[in-house]
Design a protein around this motif. Structure first.
Motif, PDB file in Angstrom:
ATOM      1  N   CYS A 297       0.785  -1.466   0.018  1.00 41.42           N
ATOM      2  CA  CYS A 297       0.107   0.213   0.129  1.00 41.42           C
ATOM      3  C   CYS A 297       0.997   1.300   0.046  1.00 41.42           C
ATOM      4  N   PHE A 298       1.671   1.063   0.697  1.00 43.22           N
ATOM      5  CA  PHE A 298       3.077   2.135   0.999  1.00 43.22           C
ATOM      6  C   PHE A 298       3.508   2.804  -0.300  1.00 43.22           C
ATOM      7  N   VAL A 299       3.370   1.409  -1.138  1.00 47.20           N
ATOM      8  CA  VAL A 299       4.330   1.564  -2.520  1.00 47.20           C
ATOM      9  C   VAL A 299       3.212   2.283  -4.112  1.00 47.20           C
ATOM     10  N   GLY A 300       1.848   1.996  -3.811  1.00 51.49           N
ATOM     11  CA  GLY A 300       0.849   2.527  -4.511  1.00 51.49           C
ATOM     12  C   GLY A 300       1.123   3.854  -3.977  1.00 51.49           C
ATOM     13  N   ALA A 301       1.453   4.443  -3.071  1.00 55.13           N
ATOM     14  CA  ALA A 301       0.482   5.261  -2.052  1.00 55.13           C
ATOM     15  C   ALA A 301       1.546   6.856  -2.719  1.00 55.13           C
ATOM     16  N   GLY A 302       2.776   6.362  -2.737  1.00 51.11           N
ATOM     17  CA  GLY A 302       4.145   6.395  -2.945  1.00 51.11           C
ATOM     18  C   GLY A 302       4.260   7.349  -4.057  1.00 51.11           C
ATOM     19  N   VAL A 303       4.061   5.951  -5.093  1.00 46.44           N
ATOM     20  CA  VAL A 303       4.296   6.481  -6.900  1.00 46.44           C
ATOM     21  C   VAL A 303       3.065   7.156  -6.951  1.00 46.44           C
ATOM     22  N   PHE A 304       1.848   7.215  -6.479  1.00 46.95           N
ATOM     23  CA  PHE A 304       0.674   8.310  -7.524  1.00 46.95           C
ATOM     24  C   PHE A 304       0.413   9.085  -6.464  1.00 46.95           C
ATOM     25  N   ARG A 305       1.206   9.813  -5.107  1.00 46.08           N
ATOM     26  CA  ARG A 305       1.678  10.588  -4.431  1.00 46.08           C
ATOM     27  C   ARG A 305       2.759  11.405  -5.323  1.00 46.08           C
ATOM     28  N   LEU A 306       3.667  11.341  -5.862  1.00 51.97           N
ATOM     29  CA  LEU A 306       5.477  11.750  -6.994  1.00 51.97           C
ATOM     30  C   LEU A 306       4.043  11.759  -8.036  1.00 51.97           C
ATOM     31  N   LEU A 307       3.535  11.224  -9.170  1.00 57.89           N
ATOM     32  CA  LEU A 307       2.751  11.358 -10.308  1.00 57.89           C
ATOM     33  C   LEU A 307       1.861  12.580  -9.964  1.00 57.89           C
ATOM     34  N   VAL A 308       1.489  13.436  -8.892  1.00 56.83           N
ATOM     35  CA  VAL A 308       0.565  14.634  -8.801  1.00 56.83           C
ATOM     36  C   VAL A 308       1.572  15.928  -9.155  1.00 56.83           C
ATOM     37  N   PRO A 309       2.469  15.807  -8.380  1.00 57.49           N
ATOM     38  CA  PRO A 309       3.292  17.088  -8.838  1.00 57.49           C
ATOM     39  C   PRO A 309       3.966  16.828 -10.059  1.00 57.49           C
ATOM     40  N   LEU A 310       4.350  15.996 -10.321  1.00 56.14           N
ATOM     41  CA  LEU A 310       4.929  15.314 -11.913  1.00 56.14           C
ATOM     42  C   LEU A 310       4.213  15.969 -13.412  1.00 56.14           C
ATOM     43  N   THR A 311       2.803  15.488 -12.570  1.00 54.35           N
ATOM     44  CA  THR A 311       1.995  15.954 -14.269  1.00 54.35           C
ATOM     45  C   THR A 311       1.087  17.488 -13.695  1.00 54.35           C
ATOM     46  N   ALA A 312       1.311  17.886 -12.518  1.00 50.41           N
ATOM     47  CA  ALA A 312       0.870  19.216 -12.374  1.00 50.41           C
ATOM     48  C   ALA A 312       0.822  20.411 -13.799  1.00 50.41           C
ATOM     49  N   GLY A 313       2.023  20.611 -14.234  1.00 53.77           N
ATOM     50  CA  GLY A 313       2.074  21.218 -15.834  1.00 53.77           C
ATOM     51  C   GLY A 313       0.995  20.607 -17.276  1.00 53.77           C
ATOM     52  N   LEU A 314       0.937  19.204 -17.154  1.00 56.62           N
ATOM     53  CA  LEU A 314      -0.346  18.630 -17.827  1.00 56.62           C
ATOM     54  C   LEU A 314      -2.051  18.733 -17.978  1.00 56.62           C
ATOM     55  N   SER A 315      -2.138  18.440 -16.406  1.00 55.50           N
ATOM     56  CA  SER A 315      -3.841  18.223 -17.185  1.00 55.50           C
ATOM     57  C   SER A 315      -4.015  18.508 -15.204  1.00 55.50           C
ATOM     58  N   VAL A 316      -5.106  18.922 -14.905  1.00 58.14           N
ATOM     59  CA  VAL A 316      -5.771  19.448 -13.334  1.00 58.14           C
ATOM     60  C   VAL A 316      -6.570  17.473 -13.093  1.00 58.14           C
ATOM     61  N   LEU A 317      -6.993  17.617 -14.235  1.00 55.94           N
ATOM     62  CA  LEU A 317      -7.214  16.177 -14.238  1.00 55.94           C
ATOM     63  C   LEU A 317      -6.395  14.630 -13.513  1.00 55.94           C
ATOM     64  N   LEU A 318      -5.244  14.970 -14.520  1.00 52.40           N
ATOM     65  CA  LEU A 318      -4.532  13.904 -13.974  1.00 52.40           C
ATOM     66  C   LEU A 318      -4.000  13.635 -12.206  1.00 52.40           C
ATOM     67  N   ILE A 319      -4.366  15.657 -11.733  1.00 52.31           N
ATOM     68  CA  ILE A 319      -3.624  15.948 -10.814  1.00 52.31           C
ATOM     69  C   ILE A 319      -4.634  15.082  -9.323  1.00 52.31           C
ATOM     70  N   LEU A 320      -5.820  15.318  -9.872  1.00 52.44           N
ATOM     71  CA  LEU A 320      -6.955  14.827  -8.739  1.00 52.44           C
ATOM     72  C   LEU A 320      -7.206  13.617  -9.035  1.00 52.44           C
ATOM     73  N   LEU A 321      -6.685  13.050 -10.086  1.00 51.05           N
ATOM     74  CA  LEU A 321      -6.756  11.213 -10.612  1.00 51.05           C
ATOM     75  C   LEU A 321      -5.948  10.500  -9.647  1.00 51.05           C
ATOM     76  N   ASN A 322      -4.092  11.346  -9.167  1.00 52.82           N
ATOM     77  CA  ASN A 322      -3.348  10.310  -8.700  1.00 52.82           C
ATOM     78  C   ASN A 322      -3.323  10.809  -7.345  1.00 52.82           C
ATOM     79  N   SER A 323      -4.161  12.011  -6.919  1.00 48.39           N
ATOM     80  CA  SER A 323      -4.146  11.959  -5.402  1.00 48.39           C
ATOM     81  C   SER A 323      -5.185  11.336  -5.019  1.00 48.39           C
TER      82      SER A 323
END
Length: 409
Positions: A297-323
């Motif tokens: 669970c920590f692996v999944g939570a960490g990977v998708f939490r890091l994807l939030v800032p990494l996709t910040a310049g691409l799409s708001v929808l991706l930010i919300l989905l990864n969160s």
């Protein structure tokens, strides 16, 4: 169709739901009293401090009482007093709003009600293992979490709607009625003779409050399996506090340049949490598998939490989905950890274990929030997302190491 074997679990769930509703209505009514009627930001701040402070301090100190007192009596008397407190607050509001005296009385009554809620919740957690087999612990903990998640989404909005369409006093009256409904449910719980023998096991009681409290600490210390899991969670909670401070700024900078951005992130996390609580119900894990599942669970939570800032310049929808997905994994982890604690200790000492755990873990969040302001100021809000994501992945590495080490023994 509800299984008759678990009828007590469903009664416990209904009692918890009604208590949660009553607590939320009472809290929002008191908050609105200080905010709108008293026009006192200071009293609002005091109220919020009391809420967090009572949860942290009294939960730790009340553990021996939760373990010693009859569970049915504890739930019944606590709920009766909370209903009476609601009636007393209505009386204070009707006699005259405003004034230091009325404010002080309302605050004292609210504090007393919060202390009682701090007793009720771990008492319910303590009872669940007596009604549920180990293989079904995740299912029912997940069921409870789904219910709480849905309630959290709607209760605050419902409470403010109720206050706006009726009055503060009427909202408090309704909270008292809902407390009474909770009392009816708790009164119908059936604790058989075998469960009573477990709850009253003399191994965990001395007759002295302080000695009983030390037994709780010693029992937790002796169960190194759980202690190894709690300590890194303290670190995670500290960095969560930093992340929490940065979240509204991140939402405004990268989601929407208003409160909508922050609200969208909270909504996405809430929905992800509900999905996680629903999903975890379908796992049937033994005690050893629960430890490995925490790491996953920590692996999944960490990977998708890091994807939030990494996709910040691409799409708001991706930010919300990864969160949302990160929150999904964290909710499954928390539910799994709760179940692991419940199956690792006797219910006779579980009240002390739960309250000690809550106090240890809770104190780290305000420490993190104090550091969070400095981090946001110096490094920007997006840094808090990266910091928290890396922390989650490091926690996963730690837990995988613990599991691997135990497998070699």
């Amino acid at each position: 169709m509800l299984c008759k074997k678990y009828v007590n679990v469903y009664k416990l769930l209904v009692g918890r739901v009604t208590t949660n509703i009553a607590d939320s209505l009472f809290y929002m009514a008191v908050l609105w009293y200080f905010k709108e009627t008293g026009h006192s930001p200071f009293m609002v701040a005091v109220l919020l401090t009391v809420t967090s402070g009572v949860d942290m301090v009294s939960s730790f100190g009340l553990g021996p009482l939760i373990d010693r007192i009859s569970m049915k009596k504890l739930l019944n008397y606590s709920t009766i007093i909370q209903a009476a407190i609601s009636a007393a607050v209505v009386g204070v509001l009707q006699l005259g709003q405003g004034g230091i005296g009325a404010d002080a009385v309302v605050l004292i009554l609210y504090t007393a009600s919060t202390v009682l809620s701090t007793i009720i919740y771990p008492a319910e957690t303590k009872l669940l293992p007596l009604f549920v087999a180990e293989k079904d612990m995740l299912h029912f903990n997940g069921l409870f979490e789904v219910t709480y998640g849905v309630l959290d989404l709607v209760l605050d909005g419902f409470a403010t709607f109720l206050i706006a369409t009726t009055s503060i006093s009427m909202t408090v009256v309704i909270s008292g009625v809902v407390f009474a409904l909770a009392l009816l449910t708790y009164g119908r719980l059936q604790i058989n003779a075998l469960a009573k023998d477990v709850l009253e096991s003399e191994e965990y009681f001395t007759g002295s409050y302080w000695k009983d409290l030390r037994i709780g600490w010693q029992t937790l210390k002796d169960e190194k399996n759980i202690l190894e899991l709690i300590l890194p969670l303290c670190v995670v909670n500290f960095f969560y506090g930093i992340f929490d401070v940065g979240l509204p700024y991140f939402g405004q900078n990268y989601v929407h340049d208003s409160a909508i951005g922050y609200g969208g992130l909270l909504m996405a996390s809430s929905l992800g949490g509900i999905a996680g609580a629903f999903l975890v119900q379908h796992f049937k894990l033994g005690k050893k598998s629960m430890e490995l599942f925490i790491a996953i669970c920590f692996v999944g939570a960490g990977v998708f939490r890091l994807l939030v800032p990494l996709t910040a310049g691409l799409s708001v929808l991706l930010i919300l989905l990864n969160s949302a997905v990160s929150s999904l994994w964290l909710t499954m982890m928390n539910t799994d950890f709760e179940a692991l604690v419940q199956v690792s200790f006797s219910s006779a000492v579980l009240g002390r274990i739960e309250t000690i755990n809550d106090s240890i873990l809770s104190i780290m969040i305000p420490l993190g929030t104090m550091a969070g302001g400095l981090v946001v100021d110096r490094l920007g809000s997006i840094s808090t997302q990266y910091i928290y994501g890396v922390t989650l992945l490091l926690a996963a590495v730690y837990y995988l190491g613990v599991v691997r080490h135990k497998a070699k023994k």
